[in-house]
Scaffold this motif. Structure first.
Motif, PDB file in Angstrom:
ATOM      1  N   ARG A   1      -4.751   3.324   0.441  1.00 24.47           N
ATOM      2  CA  ARG A   1      -4.891   2.706  -0.874  1.00 24.47           C
ATOM      3  C   ARG A   1      -3.765   1.712  -1.165  1.00 24.47           C
ATOM      4  O   ARG A   1      -2.594   2.007  -0.983  1.00 24.47           O
ATOM      5  CB  ARG A   1      -4.908   3.782  -1.948  1.00 24.47           C
ATOM      6  CG  ARG A   1      -5.134   3.246  -3.324  1.00 24.47           C
ATOM      7  CD  ARG A   1      -5.454   4.391  -4.273  1.00 24.47           C
ATOM      8  NE  ARG A   1      -5.519   3.946  -5.637  1.00 24.47           N
ATOM      9  CZ  ARG A   1      -6.564   3.329  -6.169  1.00 24.47           C
ATOM     10  NH1 ARG A   1      -7.613   3.078  -5.445  1.00 24.47           N
ATOM     11  NH2 ARG A   1      -6.548   2.959  -7.431  1.00 24.47           N
ATOM     12  N   ALA A   2      -4.147   0.533  -1.646  1.00 20.56           N
ATOM     13  CA  ALA A   2      -3.169  -0.469  -2.087  1.00 20.56           C
ATOM     14  C   ALA A   2      -2.819  -0.197  -3.548  1.00 20.56           C
ATOM     15  O   ALA A   2      -3.633   0.318  -4.312  1.00 20.56           O
ATOM     16  CB  ALA A   2      -3.744  -1.873  -1.950  1.00 20.56           C
ATOM     17  N   TRP A   3      -1.603  -0.536  -3.911  1.00 15.61           N
ATOM     18  CA  TRP A   3      -1.197  -0.401  -5.309  1.00 15.61           C
ATOM     19  C   TRP A   3      -2.002  -1.403  -6.129  1.00 15.61           C
ATOM     20  O   TRP A   3      -2.090  -2.574  -5.784  1.00 15.61           O
ATOM     21  CB  TRP A   3       0.290  -0.660  -5.471  1.00 15.61           C
ATOM     22  CG  TRP A   3       1.140   0.315  -4.724  1.00 15.61           C
ATOM     23  CD1 TRP A   3       1.920   0.052  -3.639  1.00 15.61           C
ATOM     24  CD2 TRP A   3       1.282   1.706  -4.980  1.00 15.61           C
ATOM     25  NE1 TRP A   3       2.533   1.189  -3.203  1.00 15.61           N
ATOM     26  CE2 TRP A   3       2.167   2.232  -4.007  1.00 15.61           C
ATOM     27  CE3 TRP A   3       0.748   2.567  -5.923  1.00 15.61           C
ATOM     28  CZ2 TRP A   3       2.526   3.565  -3.973  1.00 15.61           C
ATOM     29  CZ3 TRP A   3       1.109   3.902  -5.884  1.00 15.61           C
ATOM     30  CH2 TRP A   3       1.990   4.389  -4.927  1.00 15.61           C
ATOM     31  N   ASP A   4      -2.587  -0.962  -7.220  1.00 16.14           N
ATOM     32  CA  ASP A   4      -3.368  -1.859  -8.066  1.00 16.14           C
ATOM     33  C   ASP A   4      -2.512  -2.419  -9.203  1.00 16.14           C
ATOM     34  O   ASP A   4      -2.930  -2.495 -10.342  1.00 16.14           O
ATOM     35  CB  ASP A   4      -4.629  -1.174  -8.585  1.00 16.14           C
ATOM     36  CG  ASP A   4      -4.344   0.076  -9.386  1.00 16.14           C
ATOM     37  OD1 ASP A   4      -3.175   0.497  -9.410  1.00 16.14           O
ATOM     38  OD2 ASP A   4      -5.282   0.617  -9.985  1.00 16.14           O
ATOM     39  N   LEU A   5      -1.307  -2.816  -8.855  1.00 16.61           N
ATOM     40  CA  LEU A   5      -0.370  -3.393  -9.810  1.00 16.61           C
ATOM     41  C   LEU A   5      -0.236  -4.885  -9.536  1.00 16.61           C
ATOM     42  O   LEU A   5       0.217  -5.294  -8.465  1.00 16.61           O
ATOM     43  CB  LEU A   5       1.005  -2.732  -9.694  1.00 16.61           C
ATOM     44  CG  LEU A   5       1.037  -1.222  -9.922  1.00 16.61           C
ATOM     45  CD1 LEU A   5       2.398  -0.671  -9.547  1.00 16.61           C
ATOM     46  CD2 LEU A   5       0.686  -0.909 -11.351  1.00 16.61           C
ATOM     47  N   PHE A   6      -0.633  -5.693 -10.503  1.00 19.51           N
ATOM     48  CA  PHE A   6      -0.590  -7.138 -10.345  1.00 19.51           C
ATOM     49  C   PHE A   6       0.816  -7.610  -9.987  1.00 19.51           C
ATOM     50  O   PHE A   6       1.002  -8.463  -9.125  1.00 19.51           O
ATOM     51  CB  PHE A   6      -1.082  -7.811 -11.626  1.00 19.51           C
ATOM     52  CG  PHE A   6      -0.987  -9.301 -11.608  1.00 19.51           C
ATOM     53  CD1 PHE A   6      -1.910 -10.048 -10.879  1.00 19.51           C
ATOM     54  CD2 PHE A   6       0.001  -9.967 -12.288  1.00 19.51           C
ATOM     55  CE1 PHE A   6      -1.841 -11.425 -10.846  1.00 19.51           C
ATOM     56  CE2 PHE A   6       0.081 -11.338 -12.264  1.00 19.51           C
ATOM     57  CZ  PHE A   6      -0.844 -12.074 -11.544  1.00 19.51           C
ATOM     58  N   ASP A   7       1.825  -7.034 -10.639  1.00 17.86           N
ATOM     59  CA  ASP A   7       3.213  -7.464 -10.407  1.00 17.86           C
ATOM     60  C   ASP A   7       3.709  -7.134  -9.002  1.00 17.86           C
ATOM     61  O   ASP A   7       4.692  -7.698  -8.546  1.00 17.86           O
ATOM     62  CB  ASP A   7       4.145  -6.828 -11.432  1.00 17.86           C
ATOM     63  CG  ASP A   7       3.897  -7.344 -12.836  1.00 17.86           C
ATOM     64  OD1 ASP A   7       3.292  -8.423 -12.976  1.00 17.86           O
ATOM     65  OD2 ASP A   7       4.301  -6.670 -13.793  1.00 17.86           O
ATOM     66  N   ALA A   8       3.048  -6.227  -8.308  1.00 17.26           N
ATOM     67  CA  ALA A   8       3.459  -5.853  -6.956  1.00 17.26           C
ATOM     68  C   ALA A   8       2.894  -6.799  -5.897  1.00 17.26           C
ATOM     69  O   ALA A   8       3.360  -6.806  -4.772  1.00 17.26           O
ATOM     70  CB  ALA A   8       3.026  -4.426  -6.653  1.00 17.26           C
ATOM     71  N   ALA A   9       1.903  -7.592  -6.267  1.00 12.35           N
ATOM     72  CA  ALA A   9       1.253  -8.492  -5.311  1.00 12.35           C
ATOM     73  C   ALA A   9       2.047  -9.792  -5.169  1.00 12.35           C
ATOM     74  O   ALA A   9       2.698 -10.248  -6.105  1.00 12.35           O
ATOM     75  CB  ALA A   9      -0.153  -8.818  -5.774  1.00 12.35           C
TER      76      ALA A   9
ATOM     77  N   ALA B   1       0.834  -1.200   0.000  1.00 17.61           N
ATOM     78  CA  ALA B   1       0.000   0.000   0.000  1.00 17.61           C
ATOM     79  C   ALA B   1       0.869   1.250   0.000  1.00 17.61           C
ATOM     80  O   ALA B   1       2.071   1.186   0.243  1.00 17.61           O
ATOM     81  CB  ALA B   1      -0.921   0.000   1.213  1.00 17.61           C
ATOM     82  N   ILE B   2       0.222   2.373  -0.240  1.00 19.71           N
ATOM     83  CA  ILE B   2       0.961   3.638  -0.349  1.00 19.71           C
ATOM     84  C   ILE B   2       1.568   4.081   0.974  1.00 19.71           C
ATOM     85  O   ILE B   2       2.468   4.917   0.980  1.00 19.71           O
ATOM     86  CB  ILE B   2       0.075   4.758  -0.924  1.00 19.71           C
ATOM     87  CG1 ILE B   2      -1.124   5.018  -0.020  1.00 19.71           C
ATOM     88  CG2 ILE B   2      -0.364   4.448  -2.331  1.00 19.71           C
ATOM     89  CD1 ILE B   2      -1.932   6.240  -0.401  1.00 19.71           C
ATOM     90  N   ASP B   3       1.120   3.490   2.088  1.00 17.95           N
ATOM     91  CA  ASP B   3       1.697   3.847   3.382  1.00 17.95           C
ATOM     92  C   ASP B   3       2.947   3.036   3.706  1.00 17.95           C
ATOM     93  O   ASP B   3       3.505   3.149   4.782  1.00 17.95           O
ATOM     94  CB  ASP B   3       0.664   3.694   4.506  1.00 17.95           C
ATOM     95  CG  ASP B   3       0.213   2.259   4.712  1.00 17.95           C
ATOM     96  OD1 ASP B   3       0.579   1.373   3.907  1.00 17.95           O
ATOM     97  OD2 ASP B   3      -0.531   2.025   5.679  1.00 17.95           O
ATOM     98  N   GLY B   4       3.387   2.196   2.754  1.00 21.18           N
ATOM     99  CA  GLY B   4       4.600   1.401   2.942  1.00 21.18           C
ATOM    100  C   GLY B   4       4.356   0.053   3.598  1.00 21.18           C
ATOM    101  O   GLY B   4       5.267  -0.761   3.682  1.00 21.18           O
TER     102      GLY B   4
END
Length: 56
Positions: free
Chosen positions: A42-50, A6-9
């Motif tokens: 907010r969580a990053w909506d990037l598949f590669d980041a999951a 997420a954007i909060d690290g």
């Protein structure tokens, strides 16, 4: 289990129940929508980041 950065690290982990033949993208979107509906940053909506792994 799907881990979303997420954007909060922080990283938020969700248990997604799905059949064994579920596609990784479907697991990702299920977890992302659960996160998106919460009060968390907010969580990053990037598949590669999951990080997706099967819980035993």
């Amino acid at each position: 289990m799907v881990t979303l950065p997420a954007i909060d690290g922080r990283q938020y982990v969700y248990r997604v129940y799905a059949p064994e033949n579920a596609r990784p993208a479907d697991l990702f979107w299920e977890a992302w929508h659960c996160h998106d509906e919460s009060h968390l940053p907010r969580a990053w909506d990037l598949f590669d980041a999951a990080l997706i792994r099967q819980a035993t």
